[in-house]
Motif scaffolding. Sequence first.
Motif, short mmCIF file in Angstrom:
data_model
loop_
_atom_site.label_atom_id
_atom_site.label_comp_id
_atom_site.label_asym_id
_atom_site.label_seq_id
_atom_site.Cartn_x
_atom_site.Cartn_y
_atom_site.Cartn_z
N PHE A 1 -21.65 -37.10 -84.06
CA PHE A 1 -20.55 -36.80 -83.14
C PHE A 1 -20.10 -35.35 -83.26
O PHE A 1 -19.82 -34.69 -82.25
CB PHE A 1 -19.38 -37.74 -83.39
CG PHE A 1 -19.61 -39.14 -82.89
CD1 PHE A 1 -19.72 -39.40 -81.52
CD2 PHE A 1 -19.73 -40.21 -83.76
CE1 PHE A 1 -19.93 -40.68 -81.05
CE2 PHE A 1 -19.94 -41.49 -83.30
CZ PHE A 1 -20.05 -41.73 -81.93
N THR A 2 -20.03 -34.84 -84.48
CA THR A 2 -19.56 -33.46 -84.64
C THR A 2 -20.54 -32.46 -84.04
O THR A 2 -20.14 -31.35 -83.66
CB THR A 2 -19.33 -33.13 -86.13
OG1 THR A 2 -20.52 -33.42 -86.88
CG2 THR A 2 -18.18 -33.92 -86.70
N ALA B 1 -14.08 -35.47 -74.21
CA ALA B 1 -13.14 -36.60 -74.27
C ALA B 1 -13.89 -37.91 -74.47
O ALA B 1 -13.45 -38.79 -75.24
CB ALA B 1 -12.29 -36.64 -73.00
N ALA B 2 -15.02 -38.06 -73.79
CA ALA B 2 -15.81 -39.28 -73.92
C ALA B 2 -16.38 -39.41 -75.33
O ALA B 2 -16.30 -40.48 -75.95
CB ALA B 2 -16.94 -39.29 -72.88
N TRP B 3 -16.97 -38.31 -75.84
CA TRP B 3 -17.53 -38.35 -77.19
C TRP B 3 -16.44 -38.54 -78.24
O TRP B 3 -16.65 -39.25 -79.23
CB TRP B 3 -18.31 -37.06 -77.47
CG TRP B 3 -19.63 -36.98 -76.78
CD1 TRP B 3 -20.05 -36.04 -75.88
CD2 TRP B 3 -20.73 -37.89 -76.93
NE1 TRP B 3 -21.32 -36.30 -75.46
CE2 TRP B 3 -21.77 -37.43 -76.08
CE3 TRP B 3 -20.94 -39.04 -77.67
CZ2 TRP B 3 -22.99 -38.08 -75.98
CZ3 TRP B 3 -22.16 -39.71 -77.57
CH2 TRP B 3 -23.16 -39.23 -76.74
N VAL C 1 -11.14 -32.11 -83.10
CA VAL C 1 -11.96 -33.31 -83.31
C VAL C 1 -11.26 -34.27 -84.28
O VAL C 1 -11.17 -35.48 -84.03
CB VAL C 1 -13.35 -32.93 -83.85
CG1 VAL C 1 -14.12 -34.18 -84.26
CG2 VAL C 1 -14.13 -32.14 -82.82
N LEU C 2 -10.76 -33.74 -85.37
CA LEU C 2 -10.14 -34.59 -86.40
C LEU C 2 -8.87 -35.25 -85.90
O LEU C 2 -8.59 -36.41 -86.21
CB LEU C 2 -9.88 -33.77 -87.66
CG LEU C 2 -11.15 -33.30 -88.36
CD1 LEU C 2 -10.84 -32.27 -89.43
CD2 LEU C 2 -11.89 -34.49 -88.96
N VAL C 3 -8.07 -34.52 -85.11
CA VAL C 3 -6.84 -35.09 -84.59
C VAL C 3 -7.14 -36.21 -83.59
O VAL C 3 -6.55 -37.29 -83.65
CB VAL C 3 -5.96 -34.00 -83.94
CG1 VAL C 3 -4.85 -34.63 -83.10
CG2 VAL C 3 -5.35 -33.11 -85.01
N TRP C 4 -8.07 -35.97 -82.69
CA TRP C 4 -8.44 -37.01 -81.73
C TRP C 4 -9.00 -38.23 -82.44
O TRP C 4 -8.68 -39.37 -82.10
CB TRP C 4 -9.48 -36.45 -80.75
CG TRP C 4 -8.88 -35.72 -79.58
CD1 TRP C 4 -8.25 -34.52 -79.60
CD2 TRP C 4 -8.88 -36.16 -78.22
NE1 TRP C 4 -7.85 -34.16 -78.34
CE2 TRP C 4 -8.23 -35.15 -77.46
CE3 TRP C 4 -9.37 -37.27 -77.55
CZ2 TRP C 4 -8.05 -35.25 -76.09
CZ3 TRP C 4 -9.21 -37.38 -76.19
CH2 TRP C 4 -8.55 -36.37 -75.47
N ARG C 5 -9.86 -37.98 -83.43
CA ARG C 5 -10.43 -39.11 -84.17
C ARG C 5 -9.35 -39.91 -84.87
O ARG C 5 -9.35 -41.15 -84.86
CB ARG C 5 -11.45 -38.61 -85.19
CG ARG C 5 -12.19 -39.73 -85.91
CD ARG C 5 -12.98 -39.22 -87.09
NE ARG C 5 -12.12 -38.85 -88.21
CZ ARG C 5 -12.55 -38.64 -89.46
NH1 ARG C 5 -13.84 -38.75 -89.72
NH2 ARG C 5 -11.72 -38.31 -90.42
#
Length: 276
Positions: free
Chosen positions: A25-26, A199-201, A36-40
């Motif tokens: 994913f990254t 956003a999808a990923w 990335v980390l906040v969304w995850r």
Amino acid sequence: MDRDHRLGIALVCASAVPFAAAGIFTRLITADVWTVLVWRAVIGGLLIWIYALRQEHGLAMGWRGWLLALVGGVASIAFLAAFRMTYVANVTLIYAMAPFAAAGLDRVIRGERVRSEVLRAALFSVAGVAVIVAGGLGGVKVAGDLLAVAMMGLFALYTVLIRAFPGAPVLTAAALSSVPVVGVGLAMGASWSVSGPDAAWLSAFGLSFALAVVLFTEGARRIPAAEAGLYGGLEVPFAVGLAWLVLGEAPPVLTLAGGALVMGAVLWRGVADLKS
């Protein structure tokens, strides 16, 4: 070995696959690392919380639950910071020591003895990780390496506390442990604005993260902490294999050899446990 113990081993091993997918994913997401980390954390934490509501029925957190959330959150922050301050290989090798840290903490906190065969398997696993990272180890970066040690110790403590607090809402605590990650990520400049593909990923990443945490937590509450650390180590060779299959990144010979050692150690111990 009873059925619950076997289920715990299976769940922790299964959690290694979605955990290992993080590298995929990254690479697919173009947003910066803090975004990335906040969304995850937000998506994954919300999904874990929804699952926790069904399983724990709004069980009060209490001091045990809040302690689990705090330890889990700080461990995540230390993990992220260590990757920014030292070599990835250093962090990976230090993280491989988690089964031994968990065994020691479990002995101190719960008085639980660790089977010698589990420790032997963990030694083989550490040897495999050492082979994998042999070509990538850098020099000493004291602050980053110390953060990696702290992360490893906190993760081991978190695994022990899951077993030590059988009545605590461990899944709710796992969801709430995302809160400090979000706070630190936003302070570091994370953005809510991302492209459509990202956003999808990112949504898929959050779902994968939630699945990994739920599987590991449900498994770790059923088996000794040292075993959870050992079987969770499957994440390393799985990550290498996924990168090869999905991204076409063929690993070097040392990586294959080290991964075989890790897989061999886990399979050796796992097959013996499942037969007992």
